[in-house]
Motif scaffolding. Structure first.
Motif, mmCIF file in Angstrom:
data_model
loop_
_atom_site.group_PDB
_atom_site.id
_atom_site.type_symbol
_atom_site.label_atom_id
_atom_site.label_comp_id
_atom_site.label_asym_id
_atom_site.label_seq_id
_atom_site.Cartn_x
_atom_site.Cartn_y
_atom_site.Cartn_z
ATOM 1 N N TYR A 51 0.931 -1.198 0.241
ATOM 2 C CA TYR A 51 -0.315 -0.227 0.107
ATOM 3 C C TYR A 51 1.185 1.447 0.285
ATOM 4 O O TYR A 51 1.972 1.166 0.111
ATOM 5 C CB TYR A 51 -1.168 0.079 1.403
ATOM 6 C CG TYR A 51 -0.486 0.343 2.587
ATOM 7 C CD1 TYR A 51 -0.104 1.499 3.066
ATOM 8 C CD2 TYR A 51 0.640 -0.940 3.016
ATOM 9 C CE1 TYR A 51 0.304 1.456 4.390
ATOM 10 C CE2 TYR A 51 0.874 -0.834 4.793
ATOM 11 C CZ TYR A 51 1.062 1.069 4.849
ATOM 12 O OH TYR A 51 1.489 0.937 6.248
ATOM 13 N N GLY A 52 0.094 1.971 -0.670
ATOM 14 C CA GLY A 52 0.566 4.016 -0.786
ATOM 15 C C GLY A 52 -0.243 4.722 0.879
ATOM 16 O O GLY A 52 -1.467 4.140 0.131
ATOM 17 N N LEU A 53 0.443 5.346 1.065
ATOM 18 C CA LEU A 53 -1.256 6.344 2.373
ATOM 19 C C LEU A 53 -0.696 7.985 2.198
ATOM 20 O O LEU A 53 0.889 8.432 2.131
ATOM 21 C CB LEU A 53 -0.561 5.911 3.633
ATOM 22 C CG LEU A 53 -1.687 6.048 4.853
ATOM 23 C CD1 LEU A 53 -1.479 5.249 5.498
ATOM 24 C CD2 LEU A 53 -1.649 7.271 5.150
ATOM 25 N N LEU A 54 -1.233 9.134 1.842
ATOM 26 C CA LEU A 54 -1.541 10.066 1.740
ATOM 27 C C LEU A 54 -2.639 10.357 2.729
ATOM 28 O O LEU A 54 -3.421 10.196 3.148
ATOM 29 C CB LEU A 54 -2.121 10.684 0.856
ATOM 30 C CG LEU A 54 -2.478 11.644 0.285
ATOM 31 C CD1 LEU A 54 -1.033 13.331 0.498
ATOM 32 C CD2 LEU A 54 -3.265 12.634 -0.358
ATOM 33 N N ALA A 55 -1.594 11.542 3.879
ATOM 34 C CA ALA A 55 -2.227 11.797 5.141
ATOM 35 C C ALA A 55 -2.440 13.338 4.749
ATOM 36 O O ALA A 55 -1.495 14.406 4.929
ATOM 37 C CB ALA A 55 -1.515 11.328 6.042
ATOM 38 N N LEU A 56 -4.196 13.647 4.934
ATOM 39 C CA LEU A 56 -4.028 14.956 5.253
ATOM 40 C C LEU A 56 -4.493 15.451 6.255
ATOM 41 O O LEU A 56 -4.706 15.175 7.514
ATOM 42 C CB LEU A 56 -5.063 15.247 4.076
ATOM 43 C CG LEU A 56 -5.274 14.565 2.541
ATOM 44 C CD1 LEU A 56 -6.516 14.876 2.118
ATOM 45 C CD2 LEU A 56 -4.079 15.775 2.257
ATOM 46 N N GLY A 57 -3.602 17.081 6.289
ATOM 47 C CA GLY A 57 -3.666 17.345 7.910
ATOM 48 C C GLY A 57 -3.574 18.790 8.121
ATOM 49 O O GLY A 57 -3.160 19.530 7.282
ATOM 50 N N ASP A 58 -3.131 19.322 9.261
ATOM 51 C CA ASP A 58 -3.585 20.405 9.778
ATOM 52 C C ASP A 58 -2.247 20.775 10.912
ATOM 53 O O ASP A 58 -2.860 20.915 12.045
ATOM 54 C CB ASP A 58 -4.178 21.333 9.706
ATOM 55 C CG ASP A 58 -4.537 23.321 9.858
ATOM 56 O OD1 ASP A 58 -3.186 24.098 10.430
ATOM 57 O OD2 ASP A 58 -5.723 23.957 9.758
ATOM 58 N N ARG A 59 -0.522 21.221 10.411
ATOM 59 C CA ARG A 59 -0.102 21.822 12.002
ATOM 60 C C ARG A 59 -0.647 22.764 12.867
ATOM 61 O O ARG A 59 0.213 23.193 14.048
ATOM 62 C CB ARG A 59 1.363 22.011 11.224
ATOM 63 C CG ARG A 59 1.786 20.670 10.714
ATOM 64 C CD ARG A 59 3.513 21.217 10.311
ATOM 65 N NE ARG A 59 3.886 20.482 9.410
ATOM 66 C CZ ARG A 59 4.543 19.049 10.029
ATOM 67 N NH1 ARG A 59 4.720 18.844 11.354
ATOM 68 N NH2 ARG A 59 4.984 17.872 9.250
ATOM 69 N N SER A 60 -1.457 23.121 12.506
ATOM 70 C CA SER A 60 -1.951 23.947 13.777
ATOM 71 C C SER A 60 -2.378 23.117 15.073
ATOM 72 O O SER A 60 -2.829 23.697 15.901
ATOM 73 C CB SER A 60 -2.730 25.339 13.254
ATOM 74 O OG SER A 60 -3.869 25.158 12.792
ATOM 75 N N TYR A 61 -2.985 21.930 14.533
ATOM 76 C CA TYR A 61 -3.845 21.252 15.764
ATOM 77 C C TYR A 61 -2.907 20.816 16.200
ATOM 78 O O TYR A 61 -1.582 19.797 15.530
ATOM 79 C CB TYR A 61 -4.438 20.126 14.599
ATOM 80 C CG TYR A 61 -5.760 21.325 14.467
ATOM 81 C CD1 TYR A 61 -6.737 21.492 15.663
ATOM 82 C CD2 TYR A 61 -6.271 21.212 13.563
ATOM 83 C CE1 TYR A 61 -8.110 21.654 14.947
ATOM 84 C CE2 TYR A 61 -7.192 22.467 12.717
ATOM 85 C CZ TYR A 61 -7.875 22.756 13.345
ATOM 86 O OH TYR A 61 -9.392 23.000 13.368
#
Length: 456
Positions: free
Chosen positions: A128-138
């Motif tokens: 598998y391959g994985l893309l994680a979407l986030g926000d460093r302000s959290y």
């Protein structure tokens, strides 16, 4: 309302779309050299997504198209639709995993977390391959993507490349994902990133809604579609959108990251209407984008942008149901669009619970809501003002006080839509609903699309 997907990384969609176009150009020569079975394998690749605001789904769809252009079959699915057997038999998979709030999985991944990630199925055959979407302000940046990656490895799955994490629209991270996807499909590395294709939007009005408020200024902003970046560019026809969709705008600047705003209007209103609160940094200075949309010289400012579909917050199958609409602050924008759509259809089975600070200053669109009540298009309207009483009252408290009525509405088929802050209001309302209806019942409503959230 500003929403980040985390939040809504428009540049990513454009990058992967550009990649898909590249795949189309090289597909013929690739097949001549390698046949139709690309490096991703001759079997169908599972492309699974966990998405709150719709961007994760959008990226997953672009990945499916990119794989198809390379001659690789792909199956698209929300994480909540999958079983352990799906993972055990698919061979290869791509995961797009968004994190919402303070480290939570998206609603369409909750069932997967409860049913599948609570166990340890044998996934030794999965690559598998994985893309994680986030926000460093959290504080818990990309927490769900990281948890999913760790769980897959614990179950024996093998990563074909290291997890790619994207902090909002970080260009370097998006370029990394682009190259990983190209390698996964068995194609040569693409040559550089291509900017997403967007239109132009001009501010035609910006009106201060809460003068004298204890909170930051909130403006009702109207934008029109125009032919180019010039301030005097000709107006063009509005694109179509539905209640629940977003307007994505890009601030000026070479490395500017896009902002997503809930749309309060419908195309028939003749413009995109937003509710924008002035955001201030630690130094007290207003944020760049909110200044450009709400400042004294806002009218005439032009931005690149696009309408972005938000399927998770559209009416969809709930169009024939009563609606319970819950929100606070500029979250009223997304709820107002739903109310306007219902009003045009003559359906008044709507209950709004909305919170702000003071009735004297923060009664956003009070006249419009009162008119809907008088026309029997808003069956119940609870305006909750936290600073007007001897003790603070918030929307979750009003829901708790109306628990019996809420249970009656849900038993009568109502759907629940929540729009607003992910740190305070969102979790508090969720916990209150779980206490009133039961956690299991709330999970059933979410799985059936009768509990939908747009929290930021």
């Amino acid at each position: 309302m500003i929403t980040l997907e985390l939040p809504r990384l428009a540049a990513a969609a454009g990058v992967v779309a550009a990649y898909a176009a590249l795949c189309l150009r090289v597909r013929t020569s690739f097949r001549k050299r390698h046949g139709t079975a690309a490096a991703a394998g001759s079997g169908t690749v599972l492309v699974a997504y966990g998405s709150q605001s719709g961007l994760g789904r959008e990226l997953a769809e672009e990945a499916v198209r990119a794989l198809g252009a390379a001659g690789v079959g792909a199956r698209l699915a929300a994480l909540g639709e999958l079983s352990a057997a799906d993972l055990q038999t698919c061979g290869k998979a791509l995961f797009v995993a968004s994190t919402t709030g303070e480290g939570d999985p998206p609603d369409n991944a909750a069932a997967f977390v409860d049913r599948i990630m609570g166990g340890r199925p044998q996934l030794g055959a999965l690559r598998y391959g994985l893309l994680a979407l986030g926000d460093r302000s959290y504080a818990r940046y990309c927490a769900f993507g990281r948890a999913l990656d760790g769980w897959l490895r614990d179950c024996g799955a093998a990563a074909l490349f290291e997890r790619v994490e994207v902090d909002r629209a970080d260009p370097a991270a998006l370029e990394t994902w682009r190259h990983r996807l190209a390698s996964f499909a068995g194609l040569a590395e693409p040559n550089g990133a291509v900017a997403p294709v967007m239109g132009y939007w001009r501010v035609r009005a910006s009106r201060h809604l809460n003068p004298g408020s204890a909170g930051q200024p909130v403006h009702h902003v109207e934008l029109e579609a125009v032919a180019g970046p010039e301030a005097d560019a000709a107006s063009v026809a509005l694109p179509r959108w539905e209640a629940g969709d977003l307007l994505q705008l890009v601030p000026p600047g070479a490395d500017a990251r896009p902002r997503d705003y809930s749309i309060a209007s419908l195309p028939e209103d003749g413009a995109v209407h937003l509710l924008v609160r002035v955001i201030r940094g630690p130094d007290g200075e207003p944020g760049r984008m909110s200044s450009l949309l709400t400042g004294a010289g806002a009218s005439g400012n032009v931005f690149q942008g696009r309408i972005r579909a938000h399927p998770n917050f559209r009416l969809g199958d709930n169009a024939a149901r009563p609606l319970i609409l819950v929100g606070n602050g500029t979250g009223l924008a997304g709820l107002l669009a739903l109310l306007r759509q219902r009003a045009r259809r003559g359906d008044g089975r709507n209950w709004l619970v909305f919170g702000e600070r003071n009735a004297a200053h923060d009664g956003f669109h009070a006249d419009e809501l009162a008119a809907l009540e008088r026309a029997d298009l808003l069956a119940r309207c609870d305006r909750v003002f936290s600073r007007d009483g001897s003790s603070p009252e918030y929307v979750q408290h009003r829901l708790a006080r109306a628990a019996d009525t809420l249970r009656e509405w849900v038993a009568g088929g109502a759907a629940i839509y929540v729009c607003g802050n992910a740190v305070g209001m969102g979790p508090a309302v969720h916990d209150t609903l779980a206490g009133i209806l039961g956690a299991g019942r709330l999970a059933q409503l979410a799985a059936a699309g009768r509990y939908r959230r747009d929290i930021y």
